[in-house]
Design an enzyme around this catalytic site. Sequence first.
Site, short mmCIF file in Angstrom:
data_model
loop_
_atom_site.label_atom_id
_atom_site.label_comp_id
_atom_site.label_asym_id
_atom_site.label_seq_id
_atom_site.Cartn_x
_atom_site.Cartn_y
_atom_site.Cartn_z
N ASP A 174 0.46 -1.44 0.39
CA ASP A 174 -0.24 -0.54 -0.54
C ASP A 174 0.62 1.43 -0.22
O ASP A 174 2.20 1.26 0.01
CB ASP A 174 -0.92 -0.28 1.09
CG ASP A 174 -0.19 -0.26 2.47
OD1 ASP A 174 0.60 0.07 2.75
OD2 ASP A 174 -0.84 0.12 3.56
N HIS A 220 -4.36 -21.83 10.36
CA HIS A 220 -5.86 -22.68 9.79
C HIS A 220 -6.64 -21.96 9.81
O HIS A 220 -7.69 -21.21 8.51
CB HIS A 220 -6.86 -22.77 11.07
CG HIS A 220 -7.94 -23.06 11.08
ND1 HIS A 220 -9.07 -24.53 10.33
CD2 HIS A 220 -9.01 -22.06 11.53
CE1 HIS A 220 -9.75 -24.33 10.03
NE2 HIS A 220 -10.36 -23.23 10.79
N CYS A 280 -5.35 -28.81 11.85
CA CYS A 280 -6.44 -29.06 11.85
C CYS A 280 -6.39 -31.23 11.46
O CYS A 280 -7.07 -31.83 12.51
CB CYS A 280 -7.90 -28.93 11.15
SG CYS A 280 -8.59 -27.73 11.18
N CYS A 321 -12.25 -29.79 7.60
CA CYS A 321 -10.75 -28.70 7.47
C CYS A 321 -9.43 -30.04 7.17
O CYS A 321 -9.39 -30.46 8.25
CB CYS A 321 -10.16 -27.85 8.23
SG CYS A 321 -8.73 -26.54 7.30
N CYS A 327 -6.18 -28.18 6.97
CA CYS A 327 -4.92 -27.63 6.89
C CYS A 327 -3.44 -28.66 7.68
O CYS A 327 -4.40 -29.39 8.47
CB CYS A 327 -5.45 -26.17 7.54
SG CYS A 327 -5.71 -26.38 9.60
N ASP A 362 -7.45 -8.07 0.72
CA ASP A 362 -6.28 -8.21 1.53
C ASP A 362 -7.05 -7.33 3.61
O ASP A 362 -8.00 -7.27 3.37
CB ASP A 362 -5.53 -8.01 1.47
CG ASP A 362 -5.46 -6.43 1.86
OD1 ASP A 362 -5.34 -5.46 3.44
OD2 ASP A 362 -6.48 -5.29 1.18
#
Length: 380
Positions: A95, A338, A312, A307, A309, A269
């Site tokens: 930014d 996560h 998890c 999930c 991931c 974002d």
Amino acid sequence: MTAAITYRLIKQDKHTGARLGEITTPHGTFKTPMFMPVGTLASVKTMAPEELKDMGAGIILSNTYHLWLRPGEEIVKEAGGLHKFMNWDRGVLTDSGGFQVFSLADSRNITEEGVTFKNHLNGAKMFLSPEKALQIENDLGADIIMSLDECPPFFESYDYVKKSVARTTRWAARGLEAHAHPDTQGLFGIVQGAGFEDLRTQSAKDLVSLDFPGYSIGGLSVGESKAEMNRVLDFTTPLLPENKPRYLMGVGSPDALIDGVIRGIDMFDCVLPTRIARNGTVMTSQGRLVVKNAKYAKDFTPLDPNCDCYACRNYTRAYIRHLIKADEIFGIHLTSYHNLYFLLHLMQQVQQAIMDDDLLAFRQDFFETYGFNKEKARNF
């Protein structure tokens, strides 16, 4: 001259017009719509770059203001730019630093030349102009960079916002003129105008006439309701070119992501996933879960049974709760992992829903499963 940033439209959802596309940068191509993890100080909090790659992140965001203060753009430039400095070989967006400067309401003074403010770290007087912002961003070396804009409060007066929008346009033109590396860094213009349709329209018209490689929509998710934000997107996004990326700044809640995509947004974002993770809050397929609550002390199931991931697959709610209650950093790492995975995977599901012309049905199912009320699930 070859454009640093290009956008290709692959498919539009026939019911909403939501866009499935891809953006090509000097450091890779990624599918849109997509979510960008935020690495304010050239690091996504607690996360290694390799982990972000494993979960499918194609681009991350860093903050110009904070990197200007620490370690300084000169050091980053000497290191070979942000990519080499942080060992990240995919896309980076920075930014302009404007939002952070304008959030320092008690210590800043705006003139046509730029903004004078006090460094929040040591109180030193500093000055940021469109040209200075571009010099810093050029030195940082991100693939996508932002023009310096003024971000007025959403509920500011019409007369103030009108003057602010005109100044933002003039600053955008100055930044475009000062941009040193248009062949390797794509500079985006930022549409402002608070909640005023005519001012958003004027801002978009003026910026589009400057022919930026992409366009951001700023000044939202700053205290207004989700309904108000969607109202602004309804009349603002169609004003932007169809052949260029559209970026909604600072938005990252699951409902806002889906509703933004429906309104034609390609990029998002937000610090939300890592910020709430530090408080033990995670996003799951069944809604938000505060894992540090006492009821999870003997819960030996994953954060989200649906999930796959890393967190998890390997750890339980009880263990992660223990880590967070004991102030063990690894617990925050797992909740951060996560949450980032959840949003990146959500956007992959959204991409598939667009391909299948099924985004509205996906939205309804997700909202109801996530725990939003039925009225919110119906209304968009």
